[in-house]
Design a protein around this motif. Structure first.
Motif, PDB file in Angstrom:
ATOM      1  N   LYS A  97       6.572 -16.516  -7.802  1.00  0.00           N
ATOM      2  CA  LYS A  97       6.256 -15.212  -7.204  1.00  0.00           C
ATOM      3  C   LYS A  97       6.970 -15.112  -5.870  1.00  0.00           C
ATOM      4  O   LYS A  97       7.250 -16.138  -5.241  1.00  0.00           O
ATOM      5  N   VAL A  98       7.248 -13.909  -5.436  1.00  0.00           N
ATOM      6  CA  VAL A  98       7.665 -13.729  -4.045  1.00  0.00           C
ATOM      7  C   VAL A  98       6.721 -12.738  -3.392  1.00  0.00           C
ATOM      8  O   VAL A  98       6.167 -11.849  -4.043  1.00  0.00           O
ATOM      9  N   SER A  99       6.493 -12.956  -2.115  1.00  0.00           N
ATOM     10  CA  SER A  99       5.714 -11.988  -1.364  1.00  0.00           C
ATOM     11  C   SER A  99       6.596 -11.433  -0.249  1.00  0.00           C
ATOM     12  O   SER A  99       7.476 -12.122   0.275  1.00  0.00           O
ATOM     13  N   ILE A 100       6.369 -10.191   0.061  1.00  0.00           N
ATOM     14  CA  ILE A 100       7.141  -9.530   1.115  1.00  0.00           C
ATOM     15  C   ILE A 100       6.184  -9.089   2.210  1.00  0.00           C
ATOM     16  O   ILE A 100       5.179  -8.424   1.938  1.00  0.00           O
ATOM     17  N   ASP A 101       6.477  -9.510   3.428  1.00  0.00           N
ATOM     18  CA  ASP A 101       5.713  -9.041   4.573  1.00  0.00           C
ATOM     19  C   ASP A 101       6.240  -7.644   4.914  1.00  0.00           C
ATOM     20  O   ASP A 101       7.287  -7.491   5.542  1.00  0.00           O
ATOM     21  N   CYS A 119       9.543  -5.975   7.055  1.00  0.00           N
ATOM     22  CA  CYS A 119      10.645  -5.323   6.344  1.00  0.00           C
ATOM     23  C   CYS A 119      11.229  -4.209   7.211  1.00  0.00           C
ATOM     24  O   CYS A 119      10.511  -3.374   7.740  1.00  0.00           O
ATOM     25  N   ALA A 120      12.552  -4.238   7.370  1.00  0.00           N
ATOM     26  CA  ALA A 120      13.212  -3.254   8.224  1.00  0.00           C
ATOM     27  C   ALA A 120      14.134  -2.338   7.431  1.00  0.00           C
ATOM     28  O   ALA A 120      14.974  -1.641   7.993  1.00  0.00           O
ATOM     29  N   GLY A 121      14.001  -2.380   6.112  1.00  0.00           N
ATOM     30  CA  GLY A 121      14.702  -1.402   5.286  1.00  0.00           C
ATOM     31  C   GLY A 121      16.183  -1.624   5.115  1.00  0.00           C
ATOM     32  O   GLY A 121      16.947  -0.681   4.951  1.00  0.00           O
ATOM     33  N   PRO A 163      17.518 -10.233   6.060  1.00  0.00           N
ATOM     34  CA  PRO A 163      17.810 -10.578   7.451  1.00  0.00           C
ATOM     35  C   PRO A 163      16.557 -10.707   8.305  1.00  0.00           C
ATOM     36  O   PRO A 163      16.587 -11.315   9.373  1.00  0.00           O
ATOM     37  N   GLU A 164      15.456 -10.152   7.838  1.00  0.00           N
ATOM     38  CA  GLU A 164      14.202 -10.217   8.604  1.00  0.00           C
ATOM     39  C   GLU A 164      13.353 -11.423   8.215  1.00  0.00           C
ATOM     40  O   GLU A 164      12.270 -11.624   8.751  1.00  0.00           O
ATOM     41  N   ARG A 165      13.821 -12.213   7.241  1.00  0.00           N
ATOM     42  CA  ARG A 165      13.009 -13.315   6.707  1.00  0.00           C
ATOM     43  C   ARG A 165      11.638 -12.815   6.275  1.00  0.00           C
ATOM     44  O   ARG A 165      10.625 -13.469   6.498  1.00  0.00           O
TER      45      ARG A 165
END
Ligand code: SF4
Length: 66
Positions: free
Chosen positions: A6-10, A14-16, A59-61
């Motif tokens: 799975k991946v999770s995204i904070d 996220c800066a688009g 780029p935002e990790r």
């Protein structure tokens, strides 16, 4: 049996940049401004490598795999 990736995204980080989508358009959904929509994504078997490319491309990790 191996645990599915799975991946999770904070989404706050996220800066688009839409780099995740560029790395694997079939895994990531973006809104009209290029921001990630889903905080949790199940990675189908066989797509782990592209998912990891997306993790590395952000780029935002903001994306983590687990
Ligand atoms: S690459 Fe990172 S910052 Fe860019 S849209 Fe995807 S999650 Fe957001």
């Amino acid at each position: 049996m191996e645990k599915a990736m799975k991946v999770s995204i904070d989404l706050d980080k996220c800066a688009g940049h839409a780099r995740c989508f560029a790395a694997s358009p079939e895994l990531f959904d973006l809104d009209d401004d290029g921001y990630a929509l889903n905080a949790e994504i199940d990675i189908p078997a066989g797509r782990e490598a592209t998912a990891l490319e997306a993790v590395a491309a952000c780029p935002e990790r903001a994306i983590e795999n687990h």
